[in-house]
Design a protein around this motif. Structure first.
Motif, PDB file in Angstrom:
ATOM      1  N   GLN A 151      -9.090   4.402  -5.321  1.00 28.26           N
ATOM      2  CA  GLN A 151      -8.827   5.032  -4.060  1.00 28.26           C
ATOM      3  C   GLN A 151      -7.480   5.837  -4.435  1.00 28.26           C
ATOM      4  OE1 GLN A 151      -7.429   2.160  -1.160  1.00 28.26           O
ATOM      5  NE2 GLN A 151      -6.760   3.794   0.313  1.00 28.26           N
ATOM      6  N   ASN A 185     -10.014   0.311  -7.919  1.00 22.86           N
ATOM      7  CA  ASN A 185     -11.487   1.011  -7.006  1.00 22.86           C
ATOM      8  C   ASN A 185     -11.444   2.454  -6.768  1.00 22.86           C
ATOM      9  OD1 ASN A 185      -9.059   1.595  -5.271  1.00 22.86           O
ATOM     10  ND2 ASN A 185      -9.256  -0.197  -3.946  1.00 22.86           N
ATOM     11  N   HIS A 213       1.117  -1.175   0.069  1.00 20.25           N
ATOM     12  CA  HIS A 213       0.186  -0.042   0.080  1.00 20.25           C
ATOM     13  C   HIS A 213       0.915   1.116   0.151  1.00 20.25           C
ATOM     14  CE1 HIS A 213      -2.888   2.874   1.307  1.00 20.25           C
ATOM     15  NE2 HIS A 213      -3.730   2.091   0.657  1.00 20.25           N
ATOM     16  N   LEU A 248       4.153  -1.482  -6.286  1.00 19.29           N
ATOM     17  CA  LEU A 248       2.563  -1.257  -6.406  1.00 19.29           C
ATOM     18  C   LEU A 248       2.070  -1.198  -7.941  1.00 19.29           C
ATOM     19  CD1 LEU A 248       2.397   1.732  -3.698  1.00 19.29           C
ATOM     20  CD2 LEU A 248       1.745  -0.553  -3.358  1.00 19.29           C
ATOM     21  N   ASP A 259      -0.675  -2.173  -9.151  1.00 20.85           N
ATOM     22  CA  ASP A 259      -2.169  -1.718  -9.174  1.00 20.85           C
ATOM     23  C   ASP A 259      -2.407  -0.076  -8.957  1.00 20.85           C
ATOM     24  OD1 ASP A 259      -3.044  -4.429  -9.695  1.00 20.85           O
ATOM     25  OD2 ASP A 259      -3.246  -4.709  -7.624  1.00 20.85           O
ATOM     26  N   TRP A 260      -1.193   0.530  -8.701  1.00 22.18           N
ATOM     27  CA  TRP A 260      -1.501   1.950  -8.399  1.00 22.18           C
ATOM     28  C   TRP A 260      -0.611   2.647  -9.711  1.00 22.18           C
ATOM     29  CZ3 TRP A 260      -3.864   4.114  -3.865  1.00 22.18           C
ATOM     30  CH2 TRP A 260      -4.387   3.147  -3.149  1.00 22.18           C
ATOM     31  N   HIS A 267      -5.564   3.911  -7.318  1.00 22.83           N
ATOM     32  CA  HIS A 267      -5.904   2.520  -7.601  1.00 22.83           C
ATOM     33  C   HIS A 267      -6.236   2.398  -8.806  1.00 22.83           C
ATOM     34  CE1 HIS A 267      -6.767  -1.594  -6.763  1.00 22.83           C
ATOM     35  NE2 HIS A 267      -5.772  -1.587  -5.980  1.00 22.83           N
TER      36      HIS A 267
END
Length: 310
Positions: free
Chosen positions: A208, A206, A181, A259, A261-262, A203
């Motif tokens: 975020q 989602n 994260h 990360l 997914d970011w 993200h």
């Protein structure tokens, strides 16, 4: 002392003096002979000086008229030259274009465009200034400016060219799996590349968002991507890199992605220039050339926030 005569009448006088004939001067000026004669008389009345000797066969200058002609003719010659220069600016593809661009985007996306443009227009010169600092484009007399972000410059048009994303990267052997994260990024040494002092991440699934501002264990601060990636490859820390630069290196095993997914929200590369209707031809050609290379033909962007260079 305030002039009490018409400069246009003085221009008429210079034409008569240069051609030595009222008739030829009237034809050259595109006015009736009687009008020209009346305006010269008016000029002499305003000056309270005799400028021309007239007889049935010829026109000659008085001594005072000769002095006025020698001083005034250079003025109108210079004005004529200025008019021709302005006409060439508006209608001929030649001259210098002053351009400001960010170091990274300039070298990655714009370098080949600059070179191709110069090859196509051999009488145009480019004065290129690469910097990640926001300069005063008015004071620096820039013709075209490239910026990443959301630019606001009064009376300048901003054209969007390309969206850019940033991702976090590390050395291929770095234990990236342990970072799950963005709030864990502060536990790791980092390389900071100005002006991207805040790593803005979102993200992919989602939506975020998380903003990370490196504050501890900053091993190096730079303002150029290649030095940033060299430092990361040397294992000095993690870094925030544009995806267009990082992804090929990840595919070749030269970097690893932290990360996955970011990534950042899109940041747009813009081209800024003055009102299209009043641009010199060389600038209009350059703007059209860049827009064509990026495949952009849409309307100008109307931004509402300050831009930064990247």
């Amino acid at each position: 002392m305030k002039s009490n005569y018409s400069l246009d009448d003085l221009r008429c006088f210079c034409s008569v003096a240069r051609l030595g004939s009222f008739k030829l001067a009237a034809e050259n000026l595109g006015m009736p002979l009687s009008t020209l004669s009346r305006r010269i008389r008016q000029l002499e009345t305003d000056l309270q000086l005799r400028l021309l000797n007239r007889d049935a066969h010829r026109v000659s200058l008085t001594h005072t008229g000769q002095q006025y002609f020698e001083r005034s003719s250079t003025l109108f010659d210079e004005l004529s030259d200025i008019g021709e220069d302005l006409h060439r600016d508006k209608h001929e593809p030649k001259g210098k274009i002053r351009i400001s661009a960010p170091i990274n985007a300039g070298s990655q996306f714009l370098r080949d465009i600059f070179l191709e443009f110069l090859q196509q227009y051999p009488e145009i010169q480019l004065d290129l200034q690469f910097s990640n600092t926001l300069i005063d484009i008015e004071a620096q007399a820039m013709d075209v400016v490239f910026r990443v972000g959301t630019p606001v410059v009064e009376n300048w048009i901003a054209r969007p060219l390309k969206d850019i994303h940033f991702i976090v990267c590390a050395h291929p052997n770095y234990p990236v799996q342990a970072i799950t994260h963005p709030d864990m990024l502060g536990e790791h040494p980092s390389i900071l590349c100005h002006p991207m002092n805040i790593w803005q991440l979102a993200h992919l699934k989602n939506g975020q968002t998380f903003d990370h501002q490196p504050a501890k264990a900053i091993r190096m601060e730079v303002d150029e991507i290649r030095m940033l990636t060299h430092a990361i490859q040397a294992g000095l820390g993690i870094g925030y890199i544009p995806d267009y630069y990082a992804l090929p290196m990840i595919e070749q095993g030269e970097l690893s992605r932290v990360l996955p997914d970011w990534r950042s929200k899109p940041r747009t590369l813009f081209m800024l220039y003055r009102d299209r209707d009043h641009l010199p031809m060389r600038v209009r050609l350059f703007v059209a050339f860049v827009m064509a290379r990026f495949g952009q033909t849409g309307k100008a962007h109307q931004p509402d926030k300050q831009a930064i260079h990247e």
